[in-house]
Design a protein around this motif. Structure first.
Motif, PDB file in Angstrom:
ATOM      1  N   ASN A   2      -7.912  10.641   3.169  1.00  0.00           N
ATOM      2  CA  ASN A   2      -8.490  11.416   2.134  1.00  0.00           C
ATOM      3  C   ASN A   2      -7.890  10.909   0.829  1.00  0.00           C
ATOM      4  OD1 ASN A   2      -6.457  12.956   1.509  1.00  0.00           O
ATOM      5  ND2 ASN A   2      -6.876  14.689   2.867  1.00  0.00           N
ATOM      6  N   ARG A   3      -8.665  11.479  -0.317  1.00  0.00           N
ATOM      7  CA  ARG A   3      -8.219  11.100  -1.680  1.00  0.00           C
ATOM      8  C   ARG A   3      -6.907  11.349  -1.948  1.00  0.00           C
ATOM      9  NH1 ARG A   3     -11.955  13.861  -5.667  1.00  0.00           N
ATOM     10  NH2 ARG A   3     -13.379  12.850  -4.731  1.00  0.00           N
ATOM     11  N   GLU A   4      -6.223  12.629  -1.854  1.00  0.00           N
ATOM     12  CA  GLU A   4      -5.115  12.975  -2.195  1.00  0.00           C
ATOM     13  C   GLU A   4      -4.037  12.203  -1.549  1.00  0.00           C
ATOM     14  OE1 GLU A   4      -7.692  15.114  -1.509  1.00  0.00           O
ATOM     15  OE2 GLU A   4      -8.011  15.808  -3.559  1.00  0.00           O
ATOM     16  N   LYS A   5      -4.304  12.022  -0.217  1.00  0.00           N
ATOM     17  CA  LYS A   5      -3.388  11.110   0.564  1.00  0.00           C
ATOM     18  C   LYS A   5      -3.157   9.932   0.249  1.00  0.00           C
ATOM     19  CE  LYS A   5      -0.701  11.205   4.111  1.00  0.00           C
ATOM     20  NZ  LYS A   5       0.776  11.626   3.918  1.00  0.00           N
ATOM     21  N   LEU A   6      -4.352   9.341  -0.071  1.00  0.00           N
ATOM     22  CA  LEU A   6      -4.108   7.618  -0.841  1.00  0.00           C
ATOM     23  C   LEU A   6      -3.565   7.521  -1.937  1.00  0.00           C
ATOM     24  CD1 LEU A   6      -5.418   4.789   0.314  1.00  0.00           C
ATOM     25  CD2 LEU A   6      -6.869   5.296  -1.628  1.00  0.00           C
ATOM     26  N   VAL A   7      -3.512   8.705  -2.924  1.00  0.00           N
ATOM     27  CA  VAL A   7      -2.990   8.645  -4.231  1.00  0.00           C
ATOM     28  C   VAL A   7      -1.520   8.773  -4.039  1.00  0.00           C
ATOM     29  CG1 VAL A   7      -2.844   9.613  -6.471  1.00  0.00           C
ATOM     30  CG2 VAL A   7      -5.000   8.927  -5.593  1.00  0.00           C
ATOM     31  N   GLU A   8      -1.278   9.678  -3.020  1.00  0.00           N
ATOM     32  CA  GLU A   8       0.219  10.029  -2.927  1.00  0.00           C
ATOM     33  C   GLU A   8       0.941   8.901  -2.184  1.00  0.00           C
ATOM     34  OE1 GLU A   8       1.828  13.022   0.416  1.00  0.00           O
ATOM     35  OE2 GLU A   8       0.325  14.105  -0.775  1.00  0.00           O
ATOM     36  N   LYS A   9       0.139   8.170  -1.237  1.00  0.00           N
ATOM     37  CA  LYS A   9       1.064   7.154  -0.806  1.00  0.00           C
ATOM     38  C   LYS A   9       0.948   5.813  -1.740  1.00  0.00           C
ATOM     39  CE  LYS A   9       0.641   5.894   3.448  1.00  0.00           C
ATOM     40  NZ  LYS A   9       0.523   5.795   4.878  1.00  0.00           N
ATOM     41  N   ILE A  10       0.107   5.671  -2.769  1.00  0.00           N
ATOM     42  CA  ILE A  10       0.210   4.851  -3.713  1.00  0.00           C
ATOM     43  C   ILE A  10       1.487   4.930  -4.628  1.00  0.00           C
ATOM     44  CG2 ILE A  10      -0.812   3.997  -5.711  1.00  0.00           C
ATOM     45  CD1 ILE A  10      -3.397   4.212  -4.243  1.00  0.00           C
ATOM     46  N   ILE A  11       1.675   6.471  -4.843  1.00  0.00           N
ATOM     47  CA  ILE A  11       2.783   6.757  -5.729  1.00  0.00           C
ATOM     48  C   ILE A  11       4.009   6.547  -5.226  1.00  0.00           C
ATOM     49  CG2 ILE A  11       3.875   8.632  -7.030  1.00  0.00           C
ATOM     50  CD1 ILE A  11       0.610   9.463  -7.363  1.00  0.00           C
ATOM     51  N   GLU A  12       3.963   6.511  -3.905  1.00  0.00           N
ATOM     52  CA  GLU A  12       5.385   6.321  -2.836  1.00  0.00           C
ATOM     53  C   GLU A  12       5.484   4.775  -2.899  1.00  0.00           C
ATOM     54  OE1 GLU A  12       4.499   8.053   0.842  1.00  0.00           O
ATOM     55  OE2 GLU A  12       4.699  10.120  -0.028  1.00  0.00           O
ATOM     56  N   GLY A  13       4.386   3.704  -3.324  1.00  0.00           N
ATOM     57  CA  GLY A  13       4.654   2.318  -3.300  1.00  0.00           C
ATOM     58  C   GLY A  13       4.014   1.718  -2.100  1.00  0.00           C
ATOM     59  N   ASP A  14       3.054   2.505  -1.539  1.00  0.00           N
ATOM     60  CA  ASP A  14       2.637   2.073  -0.125  1.00  0.00           C
ATOM     61  C   ASP A  14       1.588   0.854  -0.599  1.00  0.00           C
ATOM     62  OD1 ASP A  14       2.206   2.578   2.817  1.00  0.00           O
ATOM     63  OD2 ASP A  14       0.269   2.186   1.894  1.00  0.00           O
TER      64      ASP A  14
END
Lengths: 307, 130
Positions: A2-14
């Motif tokens: 989902n959108r929140e998860k994807l954005v969260e992972k990006i901010i973690e550097g994924d």
């Protein structure tokens, strides 16, 4: 995902999450704007460096050398490398990575190749969003390498904290150097392939142009002219130091220009993509007796009624 | 928009064939990321992931296909990227093809393949993700 998860992972550097959102944004698919709305608040930490210049001037080789130089300083690097799309097939060959092959195994370097997809101005519509994703994922330095440009593709100056204009010896005389357009946007000039004949002359012509007048009213920075031989790594440290000293006093200056540029892009997309599409325009032109003004008036009055 | 990575693993000295394929795919309307000569399987997979490609076209002349192609498929699997379609071409003997397909390479093109065959393959087997 989902959108929140994807954005969260990006901010973690994924890397995979970032690569996926870049695709969504580049294709303007799904609800890309909703994703970007969650990305933009996490931007602003990175320094965005624009590299622009004529085709074959050595932008990719210079970018490659700069990546190495920043990596030696322990900084992480993102690259947006733009190449042209075919006006006929819409396809593209994105070949900037050929010069950056040494960084393919470095987890702290993220390179993304992007096609212009019909956009003029040296960038792609998505380039600023892709740079924002790299910023949000925590890259210290983001290099935006424009498509090979001519005289008038100056969009990079609205986006980059520091614009580097690359030229090579033998492209023209001192009159070329005082023309308006791309030469006015340079924060730093690079004369690449400086081992070739005429490099000193090219550097001198640029220097003279700069001495004629302070650049658009700003006295605090006189753009330096730096000679490099990118493939031999000559002049690269000097260039990086010069970029650093410019950023020391100018980083953050472009923040509002960048947001304005992004907003203008969204307006253009909505207006041309939804209300003034080619097919609607063609229809109105045919219906209005082949008068382009009348065609636009008709569509415009419909558009105004929407508000 | 379908994005394809065209890559040359191994130690081949020239990339004419790969360029012909890259050009053919461009003319068919695909975005082709081209990375040049002498790429390791690891570098190819890293690039494919950063570029979020839908397919990888490998070109190899040196005879190392039996180790390199399955290695790339394996690395993609490790990175949870098995949805990326891998196909290959070059000087590959017919008797090697069944084992390569069994290892997960979707298609093998041998010398003399028309560019349009590769384009048709991509159209029929590679789907844009977003």
């Amino acid at each position: 995902m989902n959108r929140e998860k994807l954005v969260e992972k990006i901010i973690e550097g994924d890397v995979r999450a970032a690569a996926r959102l870049m695709r969504i944004v580049d294709d303007r698919s799904q609800d890309y704007a909703e994703y970007m709305r969650n990305i933009w608040p996490h931007t602003g930490k990175a320094a965005i460096i624009g590299i622009t210049g004529a085709p074959g001037a050595g932008k990719s080789t210079l970018t490659d050398a700069l990546i190495s130089s920043y990596r030696k300083q322990g900084m992480t690097v993102g690259v947006v490398a733009i190449d042209p799309s075919s006006p006929f097939s819409g396809g593209a060959i994105l070949g900037d990575r050929i010069r950056m092959a040494d960084h393919a195994m470095d987890q702290d370097v993220f390179i993304r190749s992007v096609a212009t997809r019909g956009h003029l101005g040296g960038m792609s519509v998505s380039a600023i969003d892709i740079a924002a994703v790299l910023d949000a994922m925590g890259k210290d330095i983001i290099i935006v390498e424009t498509v090979g440009v001519g005289q008038d593709e100056v969009e990079i100056a609205s986006v980059a904290d520091c614009s580097v204009v690359v030229t090579v010896p033998g492209l023209g005389d001192d009159i070329q150097a005082i023309k308006a357009g791309i030469l006015e946007i340079a924060d730093i000039f690079v004369v690449n392939k400086a081992d070739r004949e005429g490099a000193d002359r090219t550097a001198r012509d640029l220097q003279m142009m700069l001495e004629l007048a302070p650049r658009h009213g700003e006295a605090s920075w006189q753009p330096p002219v730096i000679k490099t031989v990118a493939f031999k790594n000559e002049g690269i440290e000097e260039l990086r130091e010069s970029i650093n000293s410019f950023l020391a006093t100018h980083k953050g200056d472009k923040k509002s220009a960048r947001l304005l540029y992004a907003a203008q892009g969204i307006v253009k997309e909505r207006v041309f993509g939804e209300y003034f599409t080619n097919s609607k325009l063609n229809e109105a032109i045919a219906a209005g007796g082949h008068d382009p003004y009348k065609a636009v008036d008709t569509l415009w009055s419909n558009f105004m009624k929407l508000g | 928009m379908i994005r394809i990575l065209v890559a040359k693993p191994g130690l081949d000295g020239h990339d004419r064939g790969a360029k012909v394929i890259a050009r053919g795919l461009r003319d068919a309307g695909f975005e082709v990321i081209y990375t040049g000569l002498r790429q390791t399987p690891e570098a190819i997979v890293n690039t494919a992931i950063q570029e979020d490609v839908d397919g990888i076209g490998l070109s190899i002349l040196s005879g190392a296909h039996n180790t390199i192609f399955p290695k790339i498929v394996e690395l993609l699997k490790e990175k949870n990227a098995s949805d990326i379609v891998v196909f290959g071409g070059g000087v590959i003997p017919d008797e090697d093809i069944p084992a390569l397909k069994k290892a997960g390479v979707a298609e093998i093109f041998t010398p003399g393949t028309a560019t349009s065959d590769v384009v048709n393959f991509v159209n029929n087997n590679v789907k844009a993700r977003a």
